[in-house]
Design an enzyme around this catalytic site. Sequence first.
Site, PDB file in Angstrom:
ATOM      1  N   CYS A   1       0.811  -1.228   0.000  1.00 23.77           N
ATOM      2  CA  CYS A   1       0.000   0.000   0.000  1.00 23.77           C
ATOM      3  C   CYS A   1       0.842   1.274   0.000  1.00 23.77           C
ATOM      4  O   CYS A   1       0.363   2.335  -0.386  1.00 23.77           O
ATOM      5  CB  CYS A   1      -0.941   0.005   1.197  1.00 23.77           C
TER       6      CYS A   1
ATOM      7  N   HIS B   1      -3.521   7.163   2.353  1.00 17.39           N
ATOM      8  CA  HIS B   1      -3.888   5.872   1.777  1.00 17.39           C
ATOM      9  C   HIS B   1      -5.264   5.496   2.297  1.00 17.39           C
ATOM     10  O   HIS B   1      -5.542   5.591   3.486  1.00 17.39           O
ATOM     11  CB  HIS B   1      -2.855   4.817   2.172  1.00 17.39           C
TER      12      HIS B   1
ATOM     13  N   ASN C   1     -10.205  -0.324  -0.483  1.00 16.73           N
ATOM     14  CA  ASN C   1      -8.744  -0.262  -0.355  1.00 16.73           C
ATOM     15  C   ASN C   1      -8.126  -0.801  -1.643  1.00 16.73           C
ATOM     16  O   ASN C   1      -8.202  -1.997  -1.924  1.00 16.73           O
ATOM     17  CB  ASN C   1      -8.307  -1.095   0.847  1.00 16.73           C
TER      18      ASN C   1
END
Length: 326
Positions: A113, A253, A283
């Site tokens: 990520c 994020h 996500n």
Amino acid sequence: MYSAGITGTGHMLPEKVLTNADLERMVETSDDWIVSRTGIRERHIAAPGETTSLIAASAGRKAIEAAGLSALDLDLILCATVCPDMALPSTACFIQSHLGAKNAAAFDLVAACSGFLYALTVAQGYIATGQARHVLVIGAEELSRYVDYTDRATCVIFGDGAGAAVLSQVEEGRGILASKIQSDGDLAEYLYTPGGGTAHPTSEQTIQDRLHYIKMRGNELFKVAVRNMTESSRNVLDRLQLTVNDIDLVIPHQANQRITDAVSDRLGIPADRIYANISRIGNTSSASIPIALDECVRGGRIHRGNLLMFTSFGAGATWGSMVLRW
């Protein structure tokens, strides 16, 4: 040394949308359970044959056009992904072929990520030293290929998508001002996919044992993510002698809305200066920051001279923060 700044952005989301109502029919869960724990209501899912390199190239074309360039102007293509088209060659080479970027070098970067932030720092180094004038940085993921749809702890979280940014030489005082990236391999098993590598080569047994799906220890991950995103953000602000009040927009994020809320509370970021799209997209790992950035650029949220801050946390564990002037 040259300054490196973002001169064009783009993103791509697959057409198919998987809603919480759809997931209710697939696994033991509910819309209330998913929203209360993650903030997610829907996520995009790549179609069969819609590879990571294809959605990455689509996002890349938009970023190149926004920068006023052609693919032949690119000196380097960096693809941040944990969802490659193949084990080899790199997905970035497939992207280069799709774009016709014949003059560019191309390689992948794996930092989960945090991949987009890691790739930005690599691109900045190439530009700062004069080794490249224009670098295409892409975060692209198809995590739906690795999600176990019998595991409600993970299958409700992840979605597919790609975001891209062109980095070019810019005048002094603009572009990336400070960044901080870090990792801790002792936390690797907080979020990982054990099967398919040299530790557990693909076999009938690894498939039976479901080792090719994402495994996550959510409670532990939450605490570490909040702490390290907060600390890395403070690090870059302190180095620039800035406070959160100097930042015009924070793009974190999009991991989990509760993580975003906890980080913003610890840093004292007003709600109107932190961007969130997780409810619509889920996500998307390394793609989440560049997707959100492009939405902000095209939606008129970002103006020349604005100070932006990115912050992220991912498997590895990896994390980082960055401040740049638009």
